[in-house]
Design a protein around this motif. Structure first.
Motif, short mmCIF file in Angstrom:
data_model
loop_
_atom_site.label_atom_id
_atom_site.label_comp_id
_atom_site.label_asym_id
_atom_site.label_seq_id
_atom_site.Cartn_x
_atom_site.Cartn_y
_atom_site.Cartn_z
N ASP A 144 22.20 51.11 -2.30
CA ASP A 144 21.42 49.82 -2.60
C ASP A 144 19.74 49.64 -2.29
N GLU A 145 19.36 50.58 -1.28
CA GLU A 145 18.09 50.46 -0.81
C GLU A 145 17.37 51.18 -2.03
N TYR A 146 17.95 52.35 -2.68
CA TYR A 146 17.33 53.25 -3.51
C TYR A 146 17.29 52.25 -4.98
N VAL A 147 18.36 51.60 -5.05
CA VAL A 147 18.25 50.75 -6.25
C VAL A 147 17.35 49.67 -6.19
N ALA A 148 17.34 49.13 -4.98
CA ALA A 148 16.39 47.80 -5.05
C ALA A 148 14.96 48.40 -5.35
N LYS A 149 14.63 49.63 -4.62
CA LYS A 149 13.17 49.96 -4.65
C LYS A 149 12.82 50.37 -6.08
N LYS A 150 13.97 51.10 -6.71
CA LYS A 150 13.84 51.26 -8.41
C LYS A 150 13.44 49.79 -9.03
N LEU A 151 14.26 48.77 -8.68
CA LEU A 151 14.27 47.69 -9.49
C LEU A 151 13.05 46.90 -9.22
N ASP A 152 12.55 46.86 -8.04
CA ASP A 152 11.36 46.26 -7.56
C ASP A 152 10.09 47.07 -8.26
N ALA A 153 10.28 48.44 -8.43
CA ALA A 153 9.02 49.20 -9.16
C ALA A 153 8.84 48.63 -10.72
N ALA A 154 10.26 48.53 -11.30
CA ALA A 154 10.13 48.10 -12.53
C ALA A 154 9.54 46.88 -12.73
N THR A 171 7.60 45.01 -11.10
CA THR A 171 6.29 45.41 -10.64
C THR A 171 5.61 45.84 -11.85
N HIS A 172 6.00 46.86 -12.53
CA HIS A 172 5.40 47.56 -13.65
C HIS A 172 5.19 46.41 -14.72
N ALA A 224 7.46 48.30 -20.53
CA ALA A 224 7.79 47.99 -19.18
C ALA A 224 9.04 47.23 -19.17
N TRP A 225 9.21 46.37 -20.43
CA TRP A 225 10.32 45.42 -20.41
C TRP A 225 11.74 46.32 -20.60
N SER A 226 11.45 47.11 -21.57
CA SER A 226 12.57 48.05 -21.66
C SER A 226 13.10 48.98 -20.24
N GLU A 227 12.12 49.36 -19.54
CA GLU A 227 12.33 49.90 -18.26
C GLU A 227 13.17 49.07 -17.30
N LEU A 228 12.55 47.78 -17.41
CA LEU A 228 13.30 46.97 -16.55
C LEU A 228 14.66 46.43 -16.72
N LEU A 229 14.89 46.42 -18.07
CA LEU A 229 16.19 46.31 -18.65
C LEU A 229 17.30 47.27 -18.26
N THR A 230 16.68 48.60 -18.26
CA THR A 230 17.30 49.75 -18.05
C THR A 230 18.02 49.85 -16.68
N ILE A 231 16.95 49.33 -15.69
CA ILE A 231 17.44 49.48 -14.21
C ILE A 231 18.10 48.45 -13.88
N TYR A 239 15.59 35.07 -18.22
CA TYR A 239 15.15 35.77 -19.34
C TYR A 239 15.65 37.24 -19.65
N VAL A 240 15.71 37.85 -18.52
CA VAL A 240 16.50 39.21 -18.24
C VAL A 240 17.76 39.33 -19.04
N ARG A 241 18.57 38.18 -18.48
CA ARG A 241 19.84 38.37 -19.22
C ARG A 241 20.02 38.10 -20.65
N GLN A 242 18.89 37.33 -21.15
CA GLN A 242 18.85 37.01 -22.52
C GLN A 242 18.27 38.42 -23.26
N ARG A 243 17.70 39.42 -22.55
CA ARG A 243 17.13 40.65 -23.02
C ARG A 243 15.95 40.65 -24.15
N VAL A 244 15.54 39.61 -24.62
CA VAL A 244 14.63 39.54 -25.49
C VAL A 244 13.31 39.22 -24.83
N MET A 245 12.32 40.27 -24.99
CA MET A 245 11.12 39.93 -24.39
C MET A 245 10.32 39.13 -25.62
#
Length: 110
Positions: A8-18, A20-21, A54-61, A83-89
């Motif tokens: 969970d820590e690793y996933v949270a770190k990647k999610l926060d990085a995406a 922030t990006h 950046a949006w695509s990266e966030l949706l992937t994570i 917004y993320v659930r709707q997936r459309v930037m």
């Protein structure tokens, strides 16, 4: 180089990085993408493309989080999660991303 356990820590770190990006692109701030494609800064469509990446990266994570059963929504405001659930930037996402956030919430994007 060993394998990184999917905690969970690793996933949270990647999610926060995406996140922030993506937020740095919303704020038109420097990202790694600028270093990879410095010539694109001269083109007006660059900012939309940079945000799209950046949006695509966030949706992937987020998809990885969902597959792993990680509660990704807690990292976002209710509106951002929607917004993320709707997936459309869209311009709406860019214009209203920070709505309903505490005043200091953008501090980490600096």
């Amino acid at each position: 180089m060993g394998n990184q356990p999917l905690t969970d820590e690793y996933v949270a770190k990647k999610l926060d990085a995406a996140k922030t990006h993506f937020e740095r692109t919303v704020d038109c701030k420097h990202t790694e993408f600028d270093d990879l494609y410095p010539y694109m800064v001269e083109h007006p469509q660059f900012f939309w493309y940079k945000r799209y990446v950046a949006w695509s990266e966030l949706l992937t994570i987020v998809n990885i989080c969902q597959d792993c059963g990680y509660e990704w929504e807690k990292h976002f405001t209710g509106q951002q999660a929607e917004y993320v659930r709707q997936r459309v930037m869209s311009a709406k996402v860019l214009d209203h991303w920070y709505e309903n956030q505490p005043n200091d919430s953008k501090e980490h994007v600096g």
